[in-house]
Design an enzyme around this catalytic site. Structure first.
Site, PDB file in Angstrom:
ATOM      1  N   HIS A 291     -34.154   8.000  -0.245  1.00 45.11           N
ATOM      2  CA  HIS A 291     -34.424   8.542   1.081  1.00 45.11           C
ATOM      3  C   HIS A 291     -33.233   9.372   1.555  1.00 45.11           C
ATOM      4  CE1 HIS A 291     -35.299   8.729   5.367  1.00 45.11           C
ATOM      5  NE2 HIS A 291     -36.549   8.481   5.042  1.00 45.11           N
ATOM      6  N   ARG A 339     -38.271  12.044   1.990  1.00 45.79           N
ATOM      7  CA  ARG A 339     -38.627  11.435   0.706  1.00 45.79           C
ATOM      8  C   ARG A 339     -39.888  12.081   0.151  1.00 45.79           C
ATOM      9  NH1 ARG A 339     -41.101   5.626   2.565  1.00 45.79           N
ATOM     10  NH2 ARG A 339     -41.074   6.005   4.804  1.00 45.79           N
ATOM     11  N   LYS A 342     -43.569  13.146   1.741  1.00 45.23           N
ATOM     12  CA  LYS A 342     -43.619  12.899   3.175  1.00 45.23           C
ATOM     13  C   LYS A 342     -43.409  14.201   3.931  1.00 45.23           C
ATOM     14  CE  LYS A 342     -43.956   9.318   4.899  1.00 45.23           C
ATOM     15  NZ  LYS A 342     -43.829   8.093   5.724  1.00 45.23           N
ATOM     16  N   ASP A 345     -39.224  17.070   8.797  1.00 40.84           N
ATOM     17  CA  ASP A 345     -38.734  16.443  10.031  1.00 40.84           C
ATOM     18  C   ASP A 345     -37.335  16.996  10.292  1.00 40.84           C
ATOM     19  OD1 ASP A 345     -37.451  14.748  11.859  1.00 40.84           O
ATOM     20  OD2 ASP A 345     -38.340  12.923  11.043  1.00 40.84           O
ATOM     21  N   CYS A 347     -34.687  15.962  11.653  1.00 40.05           N
ATOM     22  CA  CYS A 347     -33.457  15.174  11.449  1.00 40.05           C
ATOM     23  C   CYS A 347     -32.949  15.306  10.020  1.00 40.05           C
ATOM     24  CB  CYS A 347     -33.652  13.717  11.844  1.00 40.05           C
ATOM     25  SG  CYS A 347     -34.846  12.803  10.864  1.00 40.05           S
ATOM     26  N   TYR A 348     -33.862  15.591   9.078  1.00 47.18           N
ATOM     27  CA  TYR A 348     -33.422  15.744   7.690  1.00 47.18           C
ATOM     28  C   TYR A 348     -32.700  17.070   7.466  1.00 47.18           C
ATOM     29  CZ  TYR A 348     -36.388  11.694   7.259  1.00 47.18           C
ATOM     30  OH  TYR A 348     -36.949  10.459   7.452  1.00 47.18           O
ATOM     31  N   ASP A 390     -38.344  16.362  15.927  1.00 48.84           N
ATOM     32  CA  ASP A 390     -38.834  16.155  14.564  1.00 48.84           C
ATOM     33  C   ASP A 390     -39.651  17.390  14.153  1.00 48.84           C
ATOM     34  OD1 ASP A 390     -40.786  15.513  12.629  1.00 48.84           O
ATOM     35  OD2 ASP A 390     -41.042  13.464  13.283  1.00 48.84           O
ATOM     36  N   ASP A 397     -35.483  14.256  21.317  1.00 48.34           N
ATOM     37  CA  ASP A 397     -34.663  13.084  21.640  1.00 48.34           C
ATOM     38  C   ASP A 397     -33.240  13.377  21.181  1.00 48.34           C
ATOM     39  OD1 ASP A 397     -34.378  12.267  18.804  1.00 48.34           O
ATOM     40  OD2 ASP A 397     -36.506  11.752  18.954  1.00 48.34           O
ATOM     41  N   HIS A 400     -32.721  13.540  17.233  1.00 46.97           N
ATOM     42  CA  HIS A 400     -33.145  14.769  16.569  1.00 46.97           C
ATOM     43  C   HIS A 400     -32.363  15.988  17.054  1.00 46.97           C
ATOM     44  CE1 HIS A 400     -36.577  12.224  15.363  1.00 46.97           C
ATOM     45  NE2 HIS A 400     -36.541  12.985  14.285  1.00 46.97           N
TER      46      HIS A 400
HETATM   47  C1  FPP Z   1     -37.759   6.245   7.209  1.00 44.61           C
HETATM   48  O1  FPP Z   1     -38.461   6.296   8.361  1.00 44.61           O
HETATM   49  C2  FPP Z   1     -36.281   6.098   7.518  1.00 44.61           C
HETATM   50  C3  FPP Z   1     -35.497   5.215   6.932  1.00 44.61           C
HETATM   51  C4  FPP Z   1     -36.058   4.299   5.914  1.00 44.61           C
HETATM   52  C5  FPP Z   1     -34.028   5.066   7.220  1.00 44.61           C
HETATM   53  C6  FPP Z   1     -33.405   6.001   8.175  1.00 44.61           C
HETATM   54  C7  FPP Z   1     -31.970   5.706   8.392  1.00 44.61           C
HETATM   55  C8  FPP Z   1     -31.203   6.472   9.187  1.00 44.61           C
HETATM   56  C9  FPP Z   1     -31.774   7.656   9.832  1.00 44.61           C
HETATM   57  C10 FPP Z   1     -29.759   6.220   9.504  1.00 44.61           C
HETATM   58  C11 FPP Z   1     -28.802   5.978   8.392  1.00 44.61           C
HETATM   59  C12 FPP Z   1     -27.448   6.447   8.667  1.00 44.61           C
HETATM   60  C13 FPP Z   1     -26.343   5.781   9.106  1.00 44.61           C
HETATM   61  C14 FPP Z   1     -25.073   6.493   9.175  1.00 44.61           C
HETATM   62  C15 FPP Z   1     -26.344   4.375   9.542  1.00 44.61           C
HETATM   63  P1  FPP Z   1     -39.951   6.888   8.399  1.00 44.61           P
HETATM   64  O2  FPP Z   1     -40.786   6.229   7.361  1.00 44.61           O
HETATM   65  O3  FPP Z   1     -40.396   6.791   9.805  1.00 44.61           O
HETATM   66  O4  FPP Z   1     -39.703   8.414   8.083  1.00 44.61           O
HETATM   67  P2  FPP Z   1     -40.128   9.327   6.818  1.00 44.61           P
HETATM   68  O5  FPP Z   1     -41.622   9.351   6.785  1.00 44.61           O
HETATM   69  O6  FPP Z   1     -39.564  10.659   7.156  1.00 44.61           O
HETATM   70  O7  FPP Z   1     -39.515   8.724   5.589  1.00 44.61           O
HETATM   71 ZN    ZN Z   2     -36.700  12.420  12.225  1.00 48.21          ZN
HETATM   72  K     K Z   3     -39.725  10.692   9.953  1.00 47.07           K
END
Ligand code: FPP
Ligand code: ZN
Ligand code: K
Length: 481
Positions: A291, A339, A342, A345, A347-348, A390, A397, A400
C-alpha cells in the site's frame, strides 16, 4: 468558459462512454483513433488552452477493459465519470493558468486550514485522538502554501504539553496513552511551529524511554504498548529519534535488550526488507498487501537510517518497487491510487508521489509523469469551498489538503540528496536526512505557472527544510537531555 459547438467535456466523455460500452475496444485505444483532425477543427472557438486539454486527454489511453463487470470495474468507471469533467473543463470556475489548468487557490486553502486549527463542534469528539494529526496537517499545509506559522507557536506548545504522557511520548490529548502516530505528528508540529519554548516543552528523555519500550526483538516497532507492530512504527520512531537527536542506544530497561538488542537500529533494515511484497510494493507488516502509505513509511524509514543510495539498494528490490510505484499512477486521471485495482485519491499524490524523491536518490530516475500528477491536484483535487480532496464529489479535509500539496511539491521540485549539504550538522546519529536540498523546479513540459508552485518540503520529514535544520541544530547544541 463557454465552448461552442462541442465542449471538451462532451468530446472525451463520449469516448469514455464508448469505451465502457464494450464495443471496438482495441480500436478505440489505438492512439490516433482517439481524436481525428476533424474533431479538432470542430472545436471552433475553443481557446488554445482548452484545445490543449482535450488533446492531452486524447493522448492518454484508457486501459484495455474486459467485458466482465466487477465491483472494482464498476467503481472505477464511476470514478472516471466524476473525474474526467474536471480534467477536461473547469466545473469549479476557477481562474486558469497559462496552460488552461486551474490556478492554485492559495487564499481559499489558507482560510480552510486556519479554520482547521480552530474549535470544533461536539460532533468531532470522536476525532479527539487525532488532534496531533490535524494540527500537523494544517500547519504543514499552511507552510506549503507559503504561510508563516510561527504565530501558532504558543498554542502548539501548550496543546502538546497537555498531550505529553508522564512516562514519555504523546497521546491525542490530556490523559490519553502515548502512541507512535501521535508522537510523530506532535514532533513534526512542534518542529514546524519552531521556537525555543516549543522545543523545550518536549521531554526528550521520556520520549527516548517510550520509543525504547516500542522496539521489538525482530527489529520493528509497535504503535503503542501492547499494540500492533507495523511499518508506521518503524518510520515514526526513526523520524522522532533523528529530529530530536536522541541517543541510538536503547534505554537500560528497554524490553528488547532482554533479547540481545542494544540499539534502535538493530535488525531494522532487515525488518523493513521483509515488508516488501512479491509485487514490489511495501506493506504494513511482512506478508500483507502492499500500500502506498506504507511504501512511504518504509522508504522514509530507510532514508533516515542512512543515505538512500545505500539503504534502499541494500534492503529493497528497487526495479520491482519502481514497477509497482509506476503502476500506481492512474491513466487518464493522472493522480495515484494506493494499491492495485483501487481508485485514484489525492492523498496518494504524496504517499506515492513523495516516494519518487527518495527512490530517485537511490537509482537513476523514476518512471512517472509529474505533469499528470500536477494536473490531477490542480484540476480535480481542489475544492471550491477551500481545501483539497480525495476526488471530485468528496469533501476536502486537512489530511487530503496536506498530502495533495506535498505531492504537488514532489512533482514540482527536484529534491536532491547531496553529501555536501549541511556540513557540521548530523555528523553522528541518523544524520542522513539532513543532506537534502532542492536541485531545481520543473518548468519544462509542466502544467503549472510560477504562482502555482508550492513551497519546498523536506522529502523525508514532510515539513519545511528550515524547520528540519533548526530543530536538529537546537538539539545538537544541547549537552544532554
Ligand atoms: C487504506 O484505506 C489505507 C491504509 C490501509 C493505511 C493508510 C495509512 C496512512 C495513510 C498513514 C501512514 C503514515 C504514517 C506516517 C503513520 P482505504 O482502503 O480506505 O483506501 P484505498 O482504497 O485507497 O486503499
Ligand atoms: Zn485519501
Ligand atoms: K482511499
Amino acid at each position: 468558459m463557454a465552448v461552442p459547438l462541442r465542449s471538451s467535456t462532451q468530446v472525451s466523455s463520449e469516448r469514455f462512454e464508448e469505451t465502457i460500452s464494450g464495443e471496438n475496444r482495441i480500436e478505440e485505444l489505438s492512439g490516433s483513433e482517439l481524436g481525428s483532425e476533424d474533431e479538432y477543427e470542430d472545436m471552433g472557438t475553443a481557446t488554445p488552452e482548452e484545445q490543449a486539454n482535450i488533446a492531452y486527454l486524447d493522448s492518454v489511453r484508457i486501459p484495455i477493459k474486459e467485458d466482465l463487470a466487477t465491483s472494482t470495474s464498476i467503481t472505477q468507471d464511476e470514478t472516471l465519470k466524476v473525474v474526467l469533467p474536471f480534467l477536461e473543463g473547469n466545473p469549479n470556475d476557477f481562474p486558469l493558468n497559462s496552460h488552461g489548468i486551474s490556478q492554485l487557490q492559495r487564499k481559499r486553502h489558507v482560510v480552510y486550514l486556519e479554520d482547521a486549527l480552530d474549535d470544533y463542534p461536539s460532533g468531532y469528539a470522536m476525532m479527539d485522538a487525532s488532534r496531533p494529526w490535524i494540527i500537523y496537517w494544517a500547519l504543514q499545509g499552511l507552510t506549503a502554501l507559503g504561510e508563516d506559522v510561527s504565530e501558532h507557536q504558543r498554542r502548539v506548545a501548550h496543546t502538546f504539553s497537555l498531550a505529553q504522557h508522564p512516562e514519555g511520548g504523546f497521546g491525542g490529548g490530556y490523559g490519553q496513552y502515548a502512541h507512535m502516530a501521535c508522537s510523530y505528528a506532535a514532533t513534526l508540529s512542534m518542529a514546524t511551529a519552531g521556537g525555543e519554548a516549543t522545543y523545550e516543552s518536549i521531554n526528550r528523555k521520556t520520549m527516548w524511554q517510550f520509543l525504547g519500550r516500542m522496539k521489538q526483538a525482530d527489529g520493528g516497532f509497535t504503535m503503542c504498548q501492547g499494540g500492533e507492530e507495523d511499518i508506521r512504527g518503524a518510520f515514526c520512531a526513526m523520524v522522532v529519534l533523528s529530529l530530536l537527536n536522541l541517543p541510538l542506544e536503547l534505554p537500560k530497561d528497554a524490553p528488547a535488550r532482554g533479547q540481545g538488542l542494544t540499539t534502535f537500529t538493530d535488525n531494522l533494515g532487515e525488518w523493513v526488507s521483509k515488508c516488501q511484497s512479491w509485487d514490489g510494493g511495501i506493506s504494513a507488516a511482512p506478508g500483507n498487501e502492499a500500500h502506498g502509505a506504507y511504501a512511504f513509511c518504509g522508504l522514509g524509514c530507510l532514508s533516515v537510517l542512512g543515505p538512500p543510495k545505500e539503504t534502499l539498494n541494500k534492503y529493497l528490490n528497487i526495479p520491482l518497487l519502481v514497477h509497482w510505484m509506476s503502476s500506481r499512477q492512474c491513466s487518464p486521471e493522472g493522480g495515484y491510487n494506493g494499491r492495485t485495482n483501487k481508485l485514484v485519491d489525492g492523498c496518494y499524490s504524496h504517499w506515492i508521489g513523495g516516494c519518487w524523491s527518495l527512490v530517485e536518490a537511490a537509482t537513476t530516475t523514476g518512471i512517472w509523469n509529474r505533469a499528470a500528477l500536477g494536473r490531477y491536484v490542480l484540476a480535480a483535487a481542489q475544492d471550491k469551498k477551500g481545501g483539497l480532496r480525495d476526488k471530485p464529489g468528496k469533501r476536502s479535509d486537512a489530511y487530503h489538503t496536506c498530502y495533495n500539496l506535498a505531492g504537488l511539491s514532489a512533482a514540482q521540485h527536484h529534491y536532491v540528496y547531496d553529501e555536501g549539504v549541511n556540513k557540521g550538522l548530523g555528523e553522528v546519529g541518523l544524520g542522513a536526512p539532513f543532506r537534502w536540498k532542492v536541485g531545481g523546479i520543473y518548468h519544462e513540459d509542466a502544467i503549472w505557472d510560477s504562482s502555482d508552485v508550492v513551497g519546498k518540503i523536506h522529502p523525508v520529514f514532510v515539513i519545511p527544510f528550515r524547520a528540519v535544520f533548526e530543530c536538529r541544530k537546537y538539539f545538537e547544541d544541547k549537552e544532554n537531555f
